[in-house]
Design a protein around this motif. Structure first.
Motif, short mmCIF file in Angstrom:
data_model
loop_
_atom_site.label_atom_id
_atom_site.label_comp_id
_atom_site.label_asym_id
_atom_site.label_seq_id
_atom_site.Cartn_x
_atom_site.Cartn_y
_atom_site.Cartn_z
N ALA A 128 41.39 39.68 56.01
CA ALA A 128 42.30 38.82 55.25
C ALA A 128 42.30 39.29 53.80
O ALA A 128 41.50 38.84 52.98
CB ALA A 128 41.86 37.36 55.35
N VAL A 129 43.20 40.23 53.50
CA VAL A 129 43.24 40.86 52.18
C VAL A 129 44.64 40.76 51.61
O VAL A 129 45.63 41.11 52.27
CB VAL A 129 42.82 42.35 52.26
CG1 VAL A 129 42.93 43.00 50.87
CG2 VAL A 129 41.41 42.48 52.80
N GLY A 130 44.73 40.27 50.39
CA GLY A 130 46.00 40.22 49.68
C GLY A 130 45.96 41.07 48.43
O GLY A 130 44.88 41.43 47.94
N ALA A 131 47.13 41.43 47.93
CA ALA A 131 47.23 42.22 46.70
C ALA A 131 48.18 41.52 45.75
O ALA A 131 49.20 40.95 46.16
CB ALA A 131 47.75 43.63 47.00
N THR A 132 47.84 41.55 44.47
CA THR A 132 48.72 41.01 43.46
C THR A 132 48.51 41.77 42.16
O THR A 132 47.51 42.48 42.00
CB THR A 132 48.49 39.49 43.26
OG1 THR A 132 49.45 38.97 42.33
CG2 THR A 132 47.08 39.20 42.74
N GLY A 133 49.44 41.64 41.24
CA GLY A 133 49.31 42.34 39.97
C GLY A 133 50.47 42.03 39.06
O GLY A 133 51.50 41.48 39.46
N HIS A 134 50.30 42.39 37.79
CA HIS A 134 51.27 42.10 36.74
C HIS A 134 52.01 43.35 36.31
O HIS A 134 51.39 44.40 36.09
CB HIS A 134 50.54 41.51 35.52
CG HIS A 134 51.38 41.38 34.30
ND1 HIS A 134 50.99 41.87 33.07
CD2 HIS A 134 52.62 40.82 34.10
CE1 HIS A 134 51.92 41.61 32.17
NE2 HIS A 134 52.92 40.98 32.77
N SER A 135 53.32 43.26 36.21
CA SER A 135 54.16 44.34 35.70
C SER A 135 53.94 45.60 36.54
O SER A 135 54.20 45.60 37.74
CB SER A 135 53.86 44.56 34.21
OG SER A 135 54.82 45.40 33.62
#
Length: 278
Positions: A102-109
């Motif tokens: 259960a792995v998610g990815a997120t980030g800015h710009s």
């Protein structure tokens, strides 16, 4: 909530990690989903500490490479592999305490591009992505390559998983919509990226009314250029998305339903759309 700063190393490009995690890590045999984070251009993980600590307080282990060009997704995927190894190490603080399925990815710009690319290029290592102020295509074309990989995204490359696209309605680097269609000027908006995703990929999009490009860096208030209100409005829906897609929380899922979802009717948000159903 607890934090490790610069103690864990390294990405394939030599960068250390900052990690936020629940203070009761693994208590009662619980295993924790993982969220891998990508910084914006010229930013470091500590500029997002309020957001990342907030996610950890909800039971996630959040890992961020100390890297300023994360658009290819390489460092985000390296971070997942690092925690996978740590989970298999009985001597690690994380040993046996992570849910690496259960792995998610997120980030800015630029890091939003990285989150998207980690989903598209990760061969199943990442199951969902949340992009925050992901820049329009004309900007990503100027970003550096890493190991020959471009930061620019190809929405059609996402064949599995799910995507939430978030931006600020006052963000000129990541516009919510565009006047001319992508066939004429390319994908220069959140809406264009959303529309280009395959129809069978669960997806949603929305813009924080009045927010600019760097509101997500609020700690929690604005302290920097191109910030209007700070990080407050981003926290709830970003957390709810991961609660649904990484922990199976059906109540959180309700916020994104295409017909009745709270996000779709929240007056503090604009340009909403969703394909999420029960």
């Amino acid at each position: 909530m607890a934090e490790r700063t610069g103690l864990d190393c390294c990405t394939s490009t030599g960068d250390s990690y900052d990690i936020w995690y629940p203070a009761d890590l693994g208590e009662g045999g619980v295993t924790h989903p993982v969220i891998t984070w990508g910084n914006g251009t010229m930013a470091d993980p500590q500029e997002y500490a309020h957001l990342l600590a907030h996610l950890a307080s909800w039971g996630f282990v959040v890992i961020a490479a100390d890297r300023t060009d994360t658009g290819t997704g390489i460092q985000l995927l390296d971070a997942v592999r690092y925690l996978t190894r740590e989970n298999s190490d009985a001597n690690s603080i994380f040993g046996g305490k992570l849910d690496i399925d259960a792995v998610g990815a997120t980030g800015h710009s630029q890091g939003g591009l990285g989150a998207f690319n980690a989903l598209a290029r990760g061969a199943g290592a990442v199951s969902t992505a949340v992009t925050l102020e992901m820049p329009m295509a004309v900007v990503c074309a100027s970003l550096p390559t890493v190991d020959g990989q471009s930061a620019c995204i190809d929405p059609t490359a996402v064949t599995a998983g799910s995507v939430l696209l978030v931006n600020g309605s006052a963000d000129g680097i990541s516009p919510a919509t565009q006047a001319l269609p992508p066939e004429v000027i390319g994908m220069q908006s959140m809406q264009a990226y959303y529309d280009a995703l395959p129809a069978d990929v669960p997806k949603a999009r929305a813009a924080v009314v009045g927010a600019q490009h760097n509101d997500i860096q609020g700690q929690p208030h604005c302290t920097n250029l191109s910030c209007t209100e700070g990080v407050y409005r981003y926290l709830g829906y970003v957390t709810a998305w991961f609660m649904d897609h990484l922990r199976g929380d059906t109540r959180a899922r309700g916020a994104f339903l295409a017909d009745t979802g709270e996000l779709l009717h929240n007056l503090y948000w604009s340009d909403q759309a969703s394909t999420i159903t029960r």
